[in-house]
Enzyme design. Sequence first.
Site, mmCIF file in Angstrom:
data_model
loop_
_atom_site.group_PDB
_atom_site.id
_atom_site.type_symbol
_atom_site.label_atom_id
_atom_site.label_comp_id
_atom_site.label_asym_id
_atom_site.label_seq_id
_atom_site.Cartn_x
_atom_site.Cartn_y
_atom_site.Cartn_z
ATOM 1 N N ARG A 1 0.840 -1.205 0.000
ATOM 2 C CA ARG A 1 0.000 0.000 0.000
ATOM 3 C C ARG A 1 0.882 1.265 0.000
ATOM 4 O O ARG A 1 0.963 1.973 -1.003
ATOM 5 C CB ARG A 1 -0.936 -0.028 1.233
ATOM 6 N N ASP A 2 1.557 1.532 1.099
ATOM 7 C CA ASP A 2 2.320 2.782 1.205
ATOM 8 C C ASP A 2 3.445 2.795 0.174
ATOM 9 O O ASP A 2 3.799 3.845 -0.368
ATOM 10 C CB ASP A 2 2.895 2.911 2.619
ATOM 11 N N ASN B 1 8.979 4.031 3.295
ATOM 12 C CA ASN B 1 9.102 3.635 4.696
ATOM 13 C C ASN B 1 10.419 2.916 4.891
ATOM 14 O O ASN B 1 10.967 2.352 3.946
ATOM 15 C CB ASN B 1 8.015 2.633 5.075
ATOM 16 N N HIS C 1 9.191 7.003 7.707
ATOM 17 C CA HIS C 1 9.756 7.074 6.357
ATOM 18 C C HIS C 1 11.238 7.394 6.535
ATOM 19 O O HIS C 1 11.643 8.023 7.518
ATOM 20 C CB HIS C 1 9.019 8.128 5.518
ATOM 21 N N HIS D 1 5.659 4.697 12.536
ATOM 22 C CA HIS D 1 5.631 4.572 11.065
ATOM 23 C C HIS D 1 6.653 5.588 10.547
ATOM 24 O O HIS D 1 6.372 6.784 10.477
ATOM 25 C CB HIS D 1 4.201 4.891 10.610
ATOM 26 N N CYS E 1 5.144 9.254 -0.386
ATOM 27 C CA CYS E 1 3.758 9.662 -0.245
ATOM 28 C C CYS E 1 3.451 10.640 -1.361
ATOM 29 O O CYS E 1 4.185 11.604 -1.553
ATOM 30 C CB CYS E 1 3.504 10.311 1.117
HETATM 31 P P1 HMG Z 1 -12.780 14.657 -2.590
HETATM 32 O O1 HMG Z 1 -12.468 15.008 -3.990
HETATM 33 O O2 HMG Z 1 -12.877 15.757 -1.603
HETATM 34 O O3 HMG Z 1 -14.066 13.726 -2.443
HETATM 35 O O4 HMG Z 1 -11.679 13.626 -2.112
HETATM 36 P P2 HMG Z 1 -15.494 13.717 -3.005
HETATM 37 O O5 HMG Z 1 -16.334 13.064 -1.977
HETATM 38 O O6 HMG Z 1 -15.861 15.100 -3.511
HETATM 39 O O7 HMG Z 1 -15.354 12.717 -4.267
HETATM 40 C C1 HMG Z 1 -14.654 13.031 -5.432
HETATM 41 C C2 HMG Z 1 -14.708 11.854 -6.388
HETATM 42 O O8 HMG Z 1 -14.040 10.723 -5.797
HETATM 43 C C3 HMG Z 1 -16.125 11.389 -6.670
HETATM 44 O O9 HMG Z 1 -16.108 10.830 -7.988
HETATM 45 C C4 HMG Z 1 -16.327 10.270 -5.677
HETATM 46 O O10 HMG Z 1 -17.278 9.329 -6.088
HETATM 47 C C5 HMG Z 1 -14.947 9.627 -5.631
HETATM 48 P P3 HMG Z 1 -16.680 11.656 -9.243
HETATM 49 O O11 HMG Z 1 -18.092 11.993 -8.870
HETATM 50 O O12 HMG Z 1 -15.807 12.887 -9.362
HETATM 51 O O13 HMG Z 1 -16.514 10.692 -10.384
HETATM 52 N N1 HMG Z 1 -14.666 8.983 -4.339
HETATM 53 C C6 HMG Z 1 -14.175 7.735 -4.233
HETATM 54 N N2 HMG Z 1 -13.861 6.809 -5.159
HETATM 55 C C7 HMG Z 1 -13.392 5.629 -4.705
HETATM 56 N N3 HMG Z 1 -13.199 5.363 -3.386
HETATM 57 C C8 HMG Z 1 -13.509 6.271 -2.441
HETATM 58 C C9 HMG Z 1 -14.024 7.518 -2.854
HETATM 59 N N4 HMG Z 1 -14.406 8.615 -2.200
HETATM 60 C C10 HMG Z 1 -14.809 9.511 -3.116
HETATM 61 N N5 HMG Z 1 -13.325 5.994 -1.161
HETATM 62 C C11 HMG Z 1 -10.977 11.763 -0.757
HETATM 63 C C12 HMG Z 1 -11.684 13.106 -0.788
HETATM 64 C C13 HMG Z 1 -10.738 11.421 0.708
HETATM 65 C C14 HMG Z 1 -11.881 10.712 -1.412
HETATM 66 C C15 HMG Z 1 -9.652 11.886 -1.540
HETATM 67 O O14 HMG Z 1 -8.958 13.002 -1.057
HETATM 68 C C16 HMG Z 1 -8.776 10.667 -1.425
HETATM 69 O O15 HMG Z 1 -9.135 9.597 -1.919
HETATM 70 N N6 HMG Z 1 -7.609 10.808 -0.791
HETATM 71 C C17 HMG Z 1 -6.706 9.687 -0.585
HETATM 72 C C18 HMG Z 1 -5.317 10.160 -0.408
HETATM 73 C C19 HMG Z 1 -4.409 9.010 -0.124
HETATM 74 O O16 HMG Z 1 -4.743 7.857 -0.317
HETATM 75 N N7 HMG Z 1 -3.186 9.346 0.316
HETATM 76 C C20 HMG Z 1 -2.188 8.361 0.610
HETATM 77 C C21 HMG Z 1 -2.490 7.558 1.828
HETATM 78 S S1 HMG Z 1 -2.127 8.396 3.361
HETATM 79 C C22 HMG Z 1 -0.433 8.121 3.592
HETATM 80 O O17 HMG Z 1 0.221 7.627 2.719
HETATM 81 C C23 HMG Z 1 0.149 8.437 4.933
HETATM 82 C C24 HMG Z 1 0.400 7.197 5.794
HETATM 83 O O18 HMG Z 1 1.256 6.275 5.122
HETATM 84 C C25 HMG Z 1 1.041 7.606 7.120
HETATM 85 C C26 HMG Z 1 2.258 8.526 6.945
HETATM 86 O O19 HMG Z 1 3.206 8.157 6.248
HETATM 87 O O20 HMG Z 1 2.196 9.614 7.509
HETATM 88 C C27 HMG Z 1 -0.912 6.463 6.108
HETATM 89 MG MG MG Z 2 3.377 6.418 5.081
#
Ligand code: HMG
Ligand code: MG
Length: 299
Positions: free
Chosen positions: A15-16, A249, A209, A207, A240
């Site tokens: 995933r990450d 990571n 990186h 966690h 990220c």
């Molecule tokens: P948004 O644009 O504000 O959401 O995004 P929305 O509700 O307005 O939806 C926009 C579009 O996305 C719509 O589609 C929804 O249907 C669709 P459209 O009508 O435009 O065709 N949608 C989805 N599709 C599939 N699955 C869903 C979903 N939700 C809405 N769940 C949202 C808000 C949260 C969805 C967006 O910002 C997002 O998906 N962000 C994810 C970011 C991400 O994954 N980042 C990486 C992971 S975090 C990380 O890596 C850190 C970590 O490792 C810890 C660390 O290192 O610190 C965990």
């Molecule tokens: Mg991370």
Amino acid sequence: MSLPNKVRLVEVGPRDGLQNEAQPISVADKVRLVDDLTAAGLSYIEVGSFVSPKWVPQMGGSAEVFAQIQRKPGVTYGALAPNLRGFEDALAAGVREIAVFAAASESFSQRNINCSISESLERFVPIMEQAREHGVSVRGYVSCVLGCPYEGQIKPEQVAVVARELHQMGCYEVSLGDTIGTGTAGATRKMFDVVAAHVPRAQLAGHFHDTYGQAVANIYASLLEGIAVFDSSIAGLGGCPYAKGASGNVSTEDVLYMLQGLGIETGIDMELLIAAGQRISAVLGRPSGSRVARARSAQ
Ligand code: HMG
Ligand code: MG
């Protein structure tokens, strides 16, 4: 505080690690990676994310990956879910454990999930309710605990507030993420010391990186603080998408090497782990990001 006898490693590479890859990676290669990690003895593998594919295209095939992996009893196969839609998709894919993710920095929260910290926490409430109803466990993440790509320094007290909220809403464990890898051993100890006044140490994870090459040292510092769960990424995969320049990571192989040297049990087989890392590195067409794996292959 004495060092723990046992440590649980949460493998976040699929995933990450892979979420940040621009090149297409087939479902078959992702499935093979997860199966290799299962064979190596990992007890927790974060397989994918049910996020918007517009935001993180690489995680788009997560449901297919879940459908094809060989699940070993006793192993947790987790996924990220940022909202109720993500939770429902995860549930439909047979996921029994999800992770919600928040940040200690407002700017990072906006860039990563398009809402404020408090909005994100409100968004998690119905997820927690649904999860309870369906018997799905929920892990929590806090990003930017030792620095933010947009805001710079982050106070440990800010981290504690978000970690406590996640814990109080029902996350069984809260993983504190040094998203940009700028943390040091000293800052890590201080941060865990402050947060542990609000969330029990047994329910905290680290966690790290490895952007600044400090992750192994930070894990050792965390062990000294009584933390016994760490996230790591096979072959040091990743970064990220919302933290430019952040590297992956800490590599699972390098953490395992340190833990073995300390006589700490993990249940993981080093040879099979290295083989899993070599295979995915070959798929990606670059050398492993693990120092241990590179040293072993040079022998
Ligand atoms: P948004 O644009 O504000 O959401 O995004 P929305 O509700 O307005 O939806 C926009 C579009 O996305 C719509 O589609 C929804 O249907 C669709 P459209 O009508 O435009 O065709 N949608 C989805 N599709 C599939 N699955 C869903 C979903 N939700 C809405 N769940 C949202 C808000 C949260 C969805 C967006 O910002 C997002 O998906 N962000 C994810 C970011 C991400 O994954 N980042 C990486 C992971 S975090 C990380 O890596 C850190 C970590 O490792 C810890 C660390 O290192 O610190 C965990
Ligand atoms: Mg991370």
